[in-house]
Enzyme design. Sequence first.
Site, PDB file in Angstrom:
ATOM      1  CE1 TYR A 166      37.529 -12.747 -49.767  1.00 40.33           C
ATOM      2  CE2 TYR A 166      39.731 -12.136 -49.043  1.00 40.33           C
ATOM      3  CZ  TYR A 166      38.843 -12.417 -50.063  1.00 40.33           C
ATOM      4  OH  TYR A 166      39.267 -12.368 -51.360  1.00 40.33           O
TER       5      TYR A 166
ATOM      6  CE  LYS B  75      24.104 -16.593 -57.003  1.00 35.31           C
ATOM      7  NZ  LYS B  75      23.446 -16.958 -58.293  1.00 35.31           N
TER       8      LYS B  75
ATOM      9  CG  ASP C 270      24.626 -15.098 -61.252  1.00 38.71           C
ATOM     10  OD1 ASP C 270      23.997 -14.123 -60.779  1.00 38.71           O
ATOM     11  OD2 ASP C 270      24.063 -16.157 -61.602  1.00 38.71           O
TER      12      ASP C 270
ATOM     13  CG  ASP D   1      39.127 -11.377 -54.401  1.00 30.92           C
ATOM     14  OD1 ASP D   1      40.043 -10.573 -54.618  1.00 30.92           O
ATOM     15  OD2 ASP D   1      39.278 -12.618 -54.471  1.00 30.92           O
TER      16      ASP D   1
ATOM     17  CG  ASP E 173      41.237  -9.912 -59.887  1.00 29.55           C
ATOM     18  OD1 ASP E 173      41.543  -8.935 -59.186  1.00 29.55           O
ATOM     19  OD2 ASP E 173      41.920 -10.951 -59.944  1.00 29.55           O
TER      20      ASP E 173
END
Length: 367
Positions: free
Chosen positions: A140, A191, A224, A248, A252
């Site tokens: 970000y 990751k 993932d 983020d 959601d």
Amino acid sequence: MAHDLLLLAGDGIGPEVMGEVKKVIGWFNANGMDFAVEEDLVGGCAYDAHGQAVSDATMDKALRADAVLLGAVGGPKWDKVPYEVRPEAGLLRLRKDLELFANLRPAKCFDALADFSSLKRELIEGLDILIVRELTGGVYFGEPKEIRDLGNGQKRAIDTQVYDTYEIERIAAVAFDMARLRDNRVCSMEKRNVMRSGVLWNEVVTQVHQDRYGDVQLSHMLADAGGMQLVRAPKQFDVIVTDNLFGDMLSDVAAMLTGSLGMLPSASLGAPDAATGRRKALYEPVHGSAPDIAGQGKANPIACILSFAMALRYSFDAGEAADRLEKAVESVLAQGVRTGDLLGPNGGAAVSTAQMGDAIVAALGAN
Ligand code: IPM
Ligand code: MG
């Protein structure tokens, strides 16, 4: 002494849902608490007024306030404004300049809404997880962040994922501290199979655990796979700690598990001040500005009201008041009071934003 609260209602449904929070604040002020409320602009409305998504004067107020409560920013009206002053830039500046590195996003399934989840009831009934998202670092904010003209008809877009040890240490510590107040389990997601930042993330979280939090159960998951597990068996998690971008996305996903995005609050906290122990803090619903229903009195104010409950708990040391407010929300839902987003497949009659707020205030007085 009064608690200084800065309300930044923002755009879209922000002002409507914030209006209901004001009623709730009014109730607490009439019942022994003392909030001094100031209001200001952020997002597209701030751009319209000052040409900036958040003005320096508003930033000063935010830095001085005991807590900031934000509604939502953005909307199609500002799709074409320059990138630097787009509505989201106001929110990102607040997070960065207040150093709100720890974003707490609880995803809790209310019993009365368990049938509205896209997952089967038994998978989400009783769900209570907390995503701890790093909020001031990573891709970000990493530099360089630009689109370069390569001069051969091609452009190159660059975003930089970057984490320093201290940034990972402090967010890991928040996750472990939170876990101790809950089911004492943390799952760290990155990751490390692809990203150097994931390798360091994994190392540092492991080290912090070993040094200071051996009593907490720690596991690691590739982000993932973490997303997959969140929709396969979400109740396996207690606290999830992850970076800014994965946080983020995963938050959601977690939010939708609970049945409605209109229910979920969040808190963004800074480090405790060395002298006062006080943390800078911003509270906001996880949902966005929902321009499609803005101004129609349809929005669900619960996420914003529960964000105020988080402020009571984390900024004002008023856990009992927070419990009371959360119970009021639960009892209103149990009575079957529903905004449109909570109607589910069987339909029924929806109440307005204001009616939902009024019902919650009435329940506050009743319990
Ligand atoms: C969120 C939002 C923001 C983010 C946007 C509005 C900048 O999606 O708080 O999750 O990406 O962090
Ligand atoms: Mg988001």
